[in-house]
Design a protein around this motif. Structure first.
Motif, PDB file in Angstrom:
ATOM      1  N   LEU A   1      -5.071   1.382   1.905  1.00 42.62           N
ATOM      2  CA  LEU A   1      -5.663   0.524   2.930  1.00 42.62           C
ATOM      3  C   LEU A   1      -6.676   1.359   3.701  1.00 42.62           C
ATOM      4  CD1 LEU A   1      -2.464  -1.213   4.326  1.00 42.62           C
ATOM      5  CD2 LEU A   1      -4.378  -2.362   3.196  1.00 42.62           C
ATOM      6  N   ILE A   2      -7.900   0.914   3.759  1.00 39.21           N
ATOM      7  CA  ILE A   2      -8.970   1.640   4.443  1.00 39.21           C
ATOM      8  C   ILE A   2      -9.092   1.107   5.870  1.00 39.21           C
ATOM      9  CG2 ILE A   2     -11.441   2.134   4.464  1.00 39.21           C
ATOM     10  CD1 ILE A   2     -11.361   1.734   1.367  1.00 39.21           C
ATOM     11  N   VAL A   3      -9.103   2.010   6.847  1.00 38.46           N
ATOM     12  CA  VAL A   3      -9.203   1.633   8.261  1.00 38.46           C
ATOM     13  C   VAL A   3     -10.403   2.339   8.888  1.00 38.46           C
ATOM     14  CG1 VAL A   3      -8.067   1.734  10.516  1.00 38.46           C
ATOM     15  CG2 VAL A   3      -6.711   1.261   8.464  1.00 38.46           C
ATOM     16  N   ASP A   4     -11.195   1.581   9.630  1.00 38.72           N
ATOM     17  CA  ASP A   4     -12.313   2.153  10.373  1.00 38.72           C
ATOM     18  C   ASP A   4     -12.498   1.353  11.657  1.00 38.72           C
ATOM     19  OD1 ASP A   4     -14.314   3.975  10.910  1.00 38.72           O
ATOM     20  OD2 ASP A   4     -15.703   3.228   9.401  1.00 38.72           O
TER      21      ASP A   4
ATOM     22  N   ALA B   1       0.837  -1.203   0.000  1.00 39.38           N
ATOM     23  CA  ALA B   1       0.000   0.000   0.000  1.00 39.38           C
ATOM     24  C   ALA B   1       0.870   1.250   0.000  1.00 39.38           C
ATOM     25  CB  ALA B   1      -0.916   0.007   1.214  1.00 39.38           C
ATOM     26  N   ASP B   2       0.281   2.337  -0.472  1.00 38.75           N
ATOM     27  CA  ASP B   2       0.943   3.640  -0.502  1.00 38.75           C
ATOM     28  C   ASP B   2       0.383   4.593   0.541  1.00 38.75           C
ATOM     29  OD1 ASP B   2       2.473   3.108  -3.013  1.00 38.75           O
ATOM     30  OD2 ASP B   2       0.448   2.975  -3.847  1.00 38.75           O
ATOM     31  N   ARG B   3      -0.882   4.410   0.913  1.00 42.84           N
ATOM     32  CA  ARG B   3      -1.558   5.306   1.838  1.00 42.84           C
ATOM     33  C   ARG B   3      -2.501   4.513   2.736  1.00 42.84           C
ATOM     34  NH1 ARG B   3       1.467   8.306  -0.221  1.00 42.84           N
ATOM     35  NH2 ARG B   3       1.161  10.251  -1.319  1.00 42.84           N
TER      36      ARG B   3
ATOM     37  N   VAL C   1      -8.095   0.002  -3.994  1.00 48.42           N
ATOM     38  CA  VAL C   1      -8.240  -0.499  -2.623  1.00 48.42           C
ATOM     39  C   VAL C   1      -7.329  -1.711  -2.464  1.00 48.42           C
ATOM     40  CG1 VAL C   1      -9.808  -1.467  -0.904  1.00 48.42           C
ATOM     41  CG2 VAL C   1     -10.581   0.387  -2.401  1.00 48.42           C
ATOM     42  N   ALA C   2      -6.373  -1.594  -1.548  1.00 47.64           N
ATOM     43  CA  ALA C   2      -5.431  -2.680  -1.288  1.00 47.64           C
ATOM     44  C   ALA C   2      -5.950  -3.613  -0.209  1.00 47.64           C
ATOM     45  CB  ALA C   2      -4.083  -2.109  -0.866  1.00 47.64           C
ATOM     46  N   GLY C   3      -6.815  -3.110   0.681  1.00 45.10           N
ATOM     47  CA  GLY C   3      -7.361  -3.911   1.763  1.00 45.10           C
ATOM     48  C   GLY C   3      -8.137  -3.024   2.714  1.00 45.10           C
TER      49      GLY C   3
END
Length: 165
Positions: free
Chosen positions: A97-100, A31-33, A123-125
């Motif tokens: 990478l999306i985090v919630d 991932a980049d971000r 979306v990487a994950g």
């Protein structure tokens, strides 16, 4: 049903454990971000981005970002909502990478995926502190990327969306 994570955040050792555990579980994904979703996903996402040495992108409610933004609207079980991101938050092809904090019905998670993709990102994950699997939000995530949840009362915390079908 609101899940309050402020007691966890106020405990330094517990907060560190959660941030480290999310970062560890996501560290093998290129991932980049890191994208953090308002509100509590901003807190967790920033901690994970710091730990992984990646840039951080806030996805916020409308009107909270000072820059030119791009937005997506989505339906929730109780109405309508929208997420915004800086228009230049992701370059074409950058992996996010999306985090919630919580994966519940999936509406906000799907909107975050749509926003990443509308910005030209990939979306990487996805990583969540808690998954309420009885609400079946994971079934709405149709991409081919890993989805992890640190806590899932019903178990089966790490599966690809395709494995759920």
């Amino acid at each position: 049903m609101f899940k309050d994570i402020t007691p966890l955040l106020s405990d330094g050792e517990a907060f560190r454990w959660v941030a480290d555990a999310l970062a560890d579980r996501l560290s093998d994904t290129s991932a980049d971000r890191i994208v953090g979703i308002e509100a509590r996903g901003l807190i967790l996402g920033a901690a994970v981005a710091y730990r992984l040495g990646l840039g951080f992108v806030p996805f916020r409610k409308p009107g909270k970002l000072p820059a030119i933004t791009h937005s997506v609207s989505y339906r929730l079980e109780y109405g309508e909502a929208a997420l915004e991101a800086p228009a230049d938050a992701l370059e074409p092809g950058q992996r996010a990478l999306i985090v919630d904090d919580v994966l519940a019905t999936g509406g906000t998670a799907v909107a975050a995926v749509d926003l990443v993709e509308s910005l030209g990102g990939v979306v990487a994950g996805m990583g969540f502190l808690l998954e309420l699997s009885f609400l079946d939000g994971r079934s709405k995530l149709v991409g081919n990327y890993p989805v992890i949840s640190l806590f899932c009362p019903e178990g089966n915390q790490e599966r690809s969306p395709e494995e759920d079908r």
